[in-house]
Design a protein around this motif. Sequence first.
Motif, PDB file in Angstrom:
ATOM      1  N   VAL A 165     -29.998 -22.817  24.718  1.00 54.12           N
ATOM      2  CA  VAL A 165     -30.965 -23.804  25.195  1.00 54.12           C
ATOM      3  C   VAL A 165     -32.301 -23.112  25.452  1.00 54.12           C
ATOM      4  O   VAL A 165     -32.359 -22.092  26.140  1.00 54.12           O
ATOM      5  CB  VAL A 165     -30.472 -24.476  26.490  1.00 54.12           C
ATOM      6  N   VAL A 166     -33.365 -23.678  24.875  1.00 54.72           N
ATOM      7  CA  VAL A 166     -34.733 -23.204  25.105  1.00 54.72           C
ATOM      8  C   VAL A 166     -35.521 -24.369  25.694  1.00 54.72           C
ATOM      9  O   VAL A 166     -35.544 -25.458  25.119  1.00 54.72           O
ATOM     10  CB  VAL A 166     -35.399 -22.740  23.793  1.00 54.72           C
ATOM     11  N   VAL A 167     -36.134 -24.147  26.843  1.00 51.55           N
ATOM     12  CA  VAL A 167     -36.939 -25.181  27.486  1.00 51.55           C
ATOM     13  C   VAL A 167     -38.399 -24.957  27.093  1.00 51.55           C
ATOM     14  O   VAL A 167     -38.985 -23.915  27.392  1.00 51.55           O
ATOM     15  CB  VAL A 167     -36.778 -25.155  29.020  1.00 51.55           C
ATOM     16  N   GLU A 168     -38.959 -25.938  26.400  1.00 52.22           N
ATOM     17  CA  GLU A 168     -40.343 -25.849  25.940  1.00 52.22           C
ATOM     18  C   GLU A 168     -41.308 -26.114  27.108  1.00 52.22           C
ATOM     19  O   GLU A 168     -40.918 -26.673  28.129  1.00 52.22           O
ATOM     20  CB  GLU A 168     -40.578 -26.839  24.794  1.00 52.22           C
ATOM     21  N   PRO A 169     -42.580 -25.708  26.973  1.00 53.55           N
ATOM     22  CA  PRO A 169     -43.525 -25.758  28.093  1.00 53.55           C
ATOM     23  C   PRO A 169     -43.667 -27.117  28.786  1.00 53.55           C
ATOM     24  O   PRO A 169     -43.714 -27.187  30.014  1.00 53.55           O
ATOM     25  CB  PRO A 169     -44.853 -25.316  27.466  1.00 53.55           C
ATOM     26  N   GLN A 170     -43.757 -28.209  28.040  1.00 53.67           N
ATOM     27  CA  GLN A 170     -43.932 -29.516  28.681  1.00 53.67           C
ATOM     28  C   GLN A 170     -42.733 -29.854  29.562  1.00 53.67           C
ATOM     29  O   GLN A 170     -42.891 -30.307  30.695  1.00 53.67           O
ATOM     30  CB  GLN A 170     -44.131 -30.620  27.639  1.00 53.67           C
ATOM     31  N   ALA A 171     -41.539 -29.605  29.064  1.00 50.06           N
ATOM     32  CA  ALA A 171     -40.339 -29.869  29.851  1.00 50.06           C
ATOM     33  C   ALA A 171     -40.243 -28.896  31.020  1.00 50.06           C
ATOM     34  O   ALA A 171     -39.833 -29.279  32.125  1.00 50.06           O
ATOM     35  CB  ALA A 171     -39.097 -29.771  28.972  1.00 50.06           C
ATOM     36  N   GLU A 172     -40.643 -27.652  30.813  1.00 47.10           N
ATOM     37  CA  GLU A 172     -40.603 -26.653  31.880  1.00 47.10           C
ATOM     38  C   GLU A 172     -41.498 -27.061  33.040  1.00 47.10           C
ATOM     39  O   GLU A 172     -41.126 -26.919  34.208  1.00 47.10           O
ATOM     40  CB  GLU A 172     -41.031 -25.281  31.345  1.00 47.10           C
ATOM     41  N   THR A 173     -42.665 -27.609  32.729  1.00 41.17           N
ATOM     42  CA  THR A 173     -43.586 -28.066  33.769  1.00 41.17           C
ATOM     43  C   THR A 173     -42.948 -29.170  34.607  1.00 41.17           C
ATOM     44  O   THR A 173     -43.015 -29.155  35.838  1.00 41.17           O
ATOM     45  CB  THR A 173     -44.904 -28.562  33.140  1.00 41.17           C
ATOM     46  N   THR A 174     -42.328 -30.122  33.944  1.00 41.80           N
ATOM     47  CA  THR A 174     -41.664 -31.219  34.654  1.00 41.80           C
ATOM     48  C   THR A 174     -40.523 -30.695  35.515  1.00 41.80           C
ATOM     49  O   THR A 174     -40.403 -31.046  36.690  1.00 41.80           O
ATOM     50  CB  THR A 174     -41.120 -32.262  33.650  1.00 41.80           C
ATOM     51  N   LEU A 175     -39.678 -29.863  34.933  1.00 45.09           N
ATOM     52  CA  LEU A 175     -38.516 -29.354  35.666  1.00 45.09           C
ATOM     53  C   LEU A 175     -38.926 -28.454  36.827  1.00 45.09           C
ATOM     54  O   LEU A 175     -38.315 -28.495  37.902  1.00 45.09           O
ATOM     55  CB  LEU A 175     -37.580 -28.617  34.710  1.00 45.09           C
ATOM     56  N   ALA A 176     -39.970 -27.671  36.658  1.00 41.70           N
ATOM     57  CA  ALA A 176     -40.419 -26.762  37.712  1.00 41.70           C
ATOM     58  C   ALA A 176     -40.926 -27.519  38.940  1.00 41.70           C
ATOM     59  O   ALA A 176     -40.882 -26.995  40.060  1.00 41.70           O
ATOM     60  CB  ALA A 176     -41.506 -25.832  37.186  1.00 41.70           C
ATOM     61  N   ALA A 177     -41.394 -28.739  38.745  1.00 48.65           N
ATOM     62  CA  ALA A 177     -41.918 -29.541  39.850  1.00 48.65           C
ATOM     63  C   ALA A 177     -40.815 -30.204  40.676  1.00 48.65           C
ATOM     64  O   ALA A 177     -41.084 -30.753  41.736  1.00 48.65           O
ATOM     65  CB  ALA A 177     -42.873 -30.605  39.307  1.00 48.65           C
ATOM     66  N   LEU A 178     -39.584 -30.148  40.198  1.00 50.56           N
ATOM     67  CA  LEU A 178     -38.467 -30.792  40.895  1.00 50.56           C
ATOM     68  C   LEU A 178     -37.940 -29.916  42.024  1.00 50.56           C
ATOM     69  O   LEU A 178     -38.066 -28.686  41.971  1.00 50.56           O
ATOM     70  CB  LEU A 178     -37.326 -31.061  39.907  1.00 50.56           C
ATOM     71  N   PRO A 179     -37.301 -30.537  43.014  1.00 50.20           N
ATOM     72  CA  PRO A 179     -36.595 -29.726  44.018  1.00 50.20           C
ATOM     73  C   PRO A 179     -35.552 -28.843  43.326  1.00 50.20           C
ATOM     74  O   PRO A 179     -34.952 -29.240  42.316  1.00 50.20           O
ATOM     75  CB  PRO A 179     -35.925 -30.774  44.909  1.00 50.20           C
TER      76      PRO A 179
END
Length: 90
Positions: free
Chosen positions: A5-19
Motif C-alpha cells: 500500500v502506497v498513500v499518495e500525497p492528497q490522501a496523506e494530507t486527509t489522513l494526517a488531519a484525522l485523530p
Amino acid sequence: MSYSVVVEPQAETTLAALPDRVRLAIMRQVHQMAESPSTHAHPTRVPKALGMVFPVRCRFDDMDAFANVHFQYGQDEQTLHIIRAVVEFL
C-alpha cells in the motif's frame, strides 16, 4: 495475493488531519483489504473517476467514522495507490 500500500500525497494530507485512533483504524482496514482488494472494494461510480473505492466503518465508544478510500492498482500489479480518502463522523 497481498498488495503493498502506497498513500499518495492528497490522501496523506486527509489522513494526517484525522485523530490518531481514526487514522490507525482506517489504515488497519486498508491493509486487511490489500490481502484481497477485489473482494472488498468496488469500482468508483463517479463519472470519469478511475480506480476502486473501499468503504470503511470504524466504531468507537464516542463516535463512528465512515470513510471511502479510493485507490488504483499499480502498474506492477503488486501495489495499491491510495489516491483519496473521504471521511465523515457521526
